[in-house]
Design a protein around this motif. Structure first.
Motif, PDB file in Angstrom:
ATOM      1  N   TRP A  54       0.832  -1.192   0.000  1.00 52.15           N
ATOM      2  CA  TRP A  54       0.000   0.000   0.000  1.00 52.15           C
ATOM      3  C   TRP A  54       0.876   1.255   0.000  1.00 52.15           C
ATOM      4  O   TRP A  54       0.603   2.218  -0.729  1.00 52.15           O
ATOM      5  CB  TRP A  54      -0.941   0.010   1.221  1.00 52.15           C
ATOM      6  CG  TRP A  54      -1.980   1.082   1.128  1.00 52.15           C
ATOM      7  CD1 TRP A  54      -3.238   0.950   0.623  1.00 52.15           C
ATOM      8  CD2 TRP A  54      -1.831   2.462   1.488  1.00 52.15           C
ATOM      9  NE1 TRP A  54      -3.884   2.177   0.664  1.00 52.15           N
ATOM     10  CE2 TRP A  54      -3.050   3.112   1.195  1.00 52.15           C
ATOM     11  CE3 TRP A  54      -0.796   3.212   2.036  1.00 52.15           C
ATOM     12  CZ2 TRP A  54      -3.254   4.470   1.427  1.00 52.15           C
ATOM     13  CZ3 TRP A  54      -1.004   4.571   2.268  1.00 52.15           C
ATOM     14  CH2 TRP A  54      -2.221   5.181   1.964  1.00 52.15           C
ATOM     15  N   ILE A  55       1.930   1.250   0.805  1.00 54.54           N
ATOM     16  CA  ILE A  55       2.823   2.411   0.862  1.00 54.54           C
ATOM     17  C   ILE A  55       3.509   2.625  -0.490  1.00 54.54           C
ATOM     18  O   ILE A  55       3.634   3.770  -0.950  1.00 54.54           O
ATOM     19  CB  ILE A  55       3.856   2.262   2.004  1.00 54.54           C
ATOM     20  CG1 ILE A  55       3.144   2.325   3.363  1.00 54.54           C
ATOM     21  CG2 ILE A  55       4.937   3.338   1.911  1.00 54.54           C
ATOM     22  CD1 ILE A  55       4.026   1.955   4.547  1.00 54.54           C
ATOM     23  N   GLU A  56       3.948   1.562  -1.150  1.00 55.09           N
ATOM     24  CA  GLU A  56       4.572   1.700  -2.472  1.00 55.09           C
ATOM     25  C   GLU A  56       3.605   2.346  -3.458  1.00 55.09           C
ATOM     26  O   GLU A  56       3.987   3.223  -4.244  1.00 55.09           O
ATOM     27  CB  GLU A  56       5.043   0.343  -2.975  1.00 55.09           C
ATOM     28  CG  GLU A  56       6.272  -0.174  -2.241  1.00 55.09           C
ATOM     29  CD  GLU A  56       6.631  -1.613  -2.582  1.00 55.09           C
ATOM     30  OE1 GLU A  56       5.920  -2.253  -3.395  1.00 55.09           O
ATOM     31  OE2 GLU A  56       7.630  -2.102  -2.027  1.00 55.09           O
ATOM     32  N   SER A  57       2.347   1.931  -3.407  1.00 52.99           N
ATOM     33  CA  SER A  57       1.329   2.523  -4.275  1.00 52.99           C
ATOM     34  C   SER A  57       1.098   3.985  -3.903  1.00 52.99           C
ATOM     35  O   SER A  57       1.001   4.862  -4.772  1.00 52.99           O
ATOM     36  CB  SER A  57       0.030   1.720  -4.141  1.00 52.99           C
ATOM     37  OG  SER A  57      -1.009   2.344  -4.838  1.00 52.99           O
ATOM     38  N   TYR A  58       1.024   4.255  -2.606  1.00 53.79           N
ATOM     39  CA  TYR A  58       0.834   5.629  -2.132  1.00 53.79           C
ATOM     40  C   TYR A  58       1.978   6.533  -2.591  1.00 53.79           C
ATOM     41  O   TYR A  58       1.759   7.692  -2.975  1.00 53.79           O
ATOM     42  CB  TYR A  58       0.721   5.660  -0.591  1.00 53.79           C
ATOM     43  CG  TYR A  58       1.313   6.918  -0.004  1.00 53.79           C
ATOM     44  CD1 TYR A  58       0.637   8.135  -0.104  1.00 53.79           C
ATOM     45  CD2 TYR A  58       2.588   6.926   0.560  1.00 53.79           C
ATOM     46  CE1 TYR A  58       1.204   9.306   0.369  1.00 53.79           C
ATOM     47  CE2 TYR A  58       3.151   8.082   1.031  1.00 53.79           C
ATOM     48  CZ  TYR A  58       2.459   9.270   0.929  1.00 53.79           C
ATOM     49  OH  TYR A  58       3.040  10.419   1.377  1.00 53.79           O
ATOM     50  N   LYS A  59       3.215   6.057  -2.549  1.00 52.57           N
ATOM     51  CA  LYS A  59       4.369   6.890  -2.905  1.00 52.57           C
ATOM     52  C   LYS A  59       4.244   7.424  -4.331  1.00 52.57           C
ATOM     53  O   LYS A  59       4.730   8.514  -4.639  1.00 52.57           O
ATOM     54  CB  LYS A  59       5.683   6.127  -2.726  1.00 52.57           C
ATOM     55  CG  LYS A  59       6.040   5.797  -1.279  1.00 52.57           C
ATOM     56  CD  LYS A  59       6.151   7.009  -0.379  1.00 52.57           C
ATOM     57  CE  LYS A  59       7.519   7.602  -0.323  1.00 52.57           C
ATOM     58  NZ  LYS A  59       7.617   8.704   0.672  1.00 52.57           N
ATOM     59  N   LYS A  60       3.574   6.696  -5.214  1.00 52.68           N
ATOM     60  CA  LYS A  60       3.327   7.182  -6.578  1.00 52.68           C
ATOM     61  C   LYS A  60       2.374   8.370  -6.538  1.00 52.68           C
ATOM     62  O   LYS A  60       2.564   9.359  -7.251  1.00 52.68           O
ATOM     63  CB  LYS A  60       2.768   6.064  -7.450  1.00 52.68           C
ATOM     64  CG  LYS A  60       3.761   4.950  -7.702  1.00 52.68           C
ATOM     65  CD  LYS A  60       3.128   3.808  -8.452  1.00 52.68           C
ATOM     66  CE  LYS A  60       4.116   2.649  -8.537  1.00 52.68           C
ATOM     67  NZ  LYS A  60       3.478   1.432  -9.031  1.00 52.68           N
ATOM     68  N   ARG A  61       1.344   8.284  -5.703  1.00 54.75           N
ATOM     69  CA  ARG A  61       0.408   9.406  -5.571  1.00 54.75           C
ATOM     70  C   ARG A  61       1.095  10.608  -4.929  1.00 54.75           C
ATOM     71  O   ARG A  61       0.849  11.751  -5.294  1.00 54.75           O
ATOM     72  CB  ARG A  61      -0.820   8.966  -4.760  1.00 54.75           C
ATOM     73  CG  ARG A  61      -1.637   7.876  -5.446  1.00 54.75           C
ATOM     74  CD  ARG A  61      -2.952   7.563  -4.752  1.00 54.75           C
ATOM     75  NE  ARG A  61      -2.832   7.107  -3.389  1.00 54.75           N
ATOM     76  CZ  ARG A  61      -2.590   5.854  -3.002  1.00 54.75           C
ATOM     77  NH1 ARG A  61      -2.389   4.906  -3.922  1.00 54.75           N
ATOM     78  NH2 ARG A  61      -2.526   5.541  -1.721  1.00 54.75           N
ATOM     79  N   GLU A  62       1.968  10.331  -3.969  1.00 58.08           N
ATOM     80  CA  GLU A  62       2.741  11.414  -3.343  1.00 58.08           C
ATOM     81  C   GLU A  62       3.609  12.115  -4.380  1.00 58.08           C
ATOM     82  O   GLU A  62       3.649  13.346  -4.443  1.00 58.08           O
ATOM     83  CB  GLU A  62       3.612  10.833  -2.230  1.00 58.08           C
ATOM     84  CG  GLU A  62       4.556  11.828  -1.593  1.00 58.08           C
ATOM     85  CD  GLU A  62       5.615  11.133  -0.747  1.00 58.08           C
ATOM     86  OE1 GLU A  62       6.815  11.256  -1.088  1.00 58.08           O
ATOM     87  OE2 GLU A  62       5.243  10.486   0.250  1.00 58.08           O
ATOM     88  N   SER A  63       4.306  11.335  -5.201  1.00 58.42           N
ATOM     89  CA  SER A  63       5.182  11.911  -6.238  1.00 58.42           C
ATOM     90  C   SER A  63       4.404  12.776  -7.221  1.00 58.42           C
ATOM     91  O   SER A  63       4.939  13.735  -7.769  1.00 58.42           O
ATOM     92  CB  SER A  63       5.904  10.803  -7.003  1.00 58.42           C
ATOM     93  OG  SER A  63       6.817  10.163  -6.161  1.00 58.42           O
ATOM     94  N   ALA A  64       3.149  12.413  -7.431  1.00 56.63           N
ATOM     95  CA  ALA A  64       2.299  13.191  -8.332  1.00 56.63           C
ATOM     96  C   ALA A  64       1.634  14.372  -7.620  1.00 56.63           C
ATOM     97  O   ALA A  64       0.879  15.121  -8.234  1.00 56.63           O
ATOM     98  CB  ALA A  64       1.233  12.276  -8.939  1.00 56.63           C
TER      99      ALA A  64
END
Length: 193
Positions: A54-64
């Motif tokens: 979940w955190i790995e997926s979230y980090k993509k949203r954070e980067s965006a």
């Protein structure tokens, strides 16, 4: 929708900081979300590996620049809990995933909420905060009401709150004392203006 900034350093408060979550925080977050206090949050399953995913997926949203998930910690780096800001719309943001360890100092809840509001209103430039709280979470409902948040809707399980930038500027002076007075965006709050 606004383009949110990429954060390169933690949000620093008076006694705490909010630093971005990393995959290495999965065990801490899973432990928090498995605690009895987490009964008012969306349930997690799959253990630590699922939390890491979940955190790995979230980090993509954070980067965006679409959301930010923080570890609430002491200025020395001791973790106390989590808080998240997400679902950015034209003039508003949503926040949640707010859970704090039972043994955290009493100021952590107030200061973490204030830091998140300052970030959402002043750094990101939104005019309104949105969030929901389980009706059974009586202490948190009372906390938000004392802060000036307004219930705008409800269903069987939840109250739905709004807190505007103007409401935030009018928070009781006792709460304003939980942020450093040297922050330029805080000057009017600390004077009660």
């Amino acid at each position: 929708m606004k383009k949110a900034p990429i954060l390169s350093s933690p949000i620093i408060g008076k006694h705490i900081s909010l630093r971005l979550v990393g995959v290495s925080d999965a065990e801490f977050i899973y432990t928090l979300r498995s605690d009895k206090k987490a009964k008012f949050l969306t349930q997690t399953s799959g253990g630590i590996p699922a939390q890491e995913q979940w955190i790995e997926s979230y980090k993509k949203r954070e980067s965006a620049g679409k959301e930010y998930y923080f570890i609430i910690q002491s200025l020395e780096g001791q973790p106390f809990g989590t808080i998240r800001i997400y679902d950015f719309q034209e003039d508003s943001f949503c926040w949640g995933s707010w859970i704090i360890q039972d043994d955290a100092p009493s100021y952590v809840a107030i200061e973490s909420a204030l830091c998140l509001y300052v970030f959402g209103f002043y750094t990101l430039g939104f005019k309104m905060a949105r969030f929901d709280v389980r009706k059974a979470n009586v202490q948190v409902v009372a906390f938000h009401k004392r802060f000036g948040a307004r219930i705008i809707n409800e269903d069987t399980l939840n109250y739905y709150f709004n807190l505007s930038l103007e409401d935030f500027k009018a928070i009781p002076k006792v709460f304003a004392g939980f942020l450093p007075a040297n922050l330029s965006y805080f000057t009017n709050l600390s004077k009660g203006e």
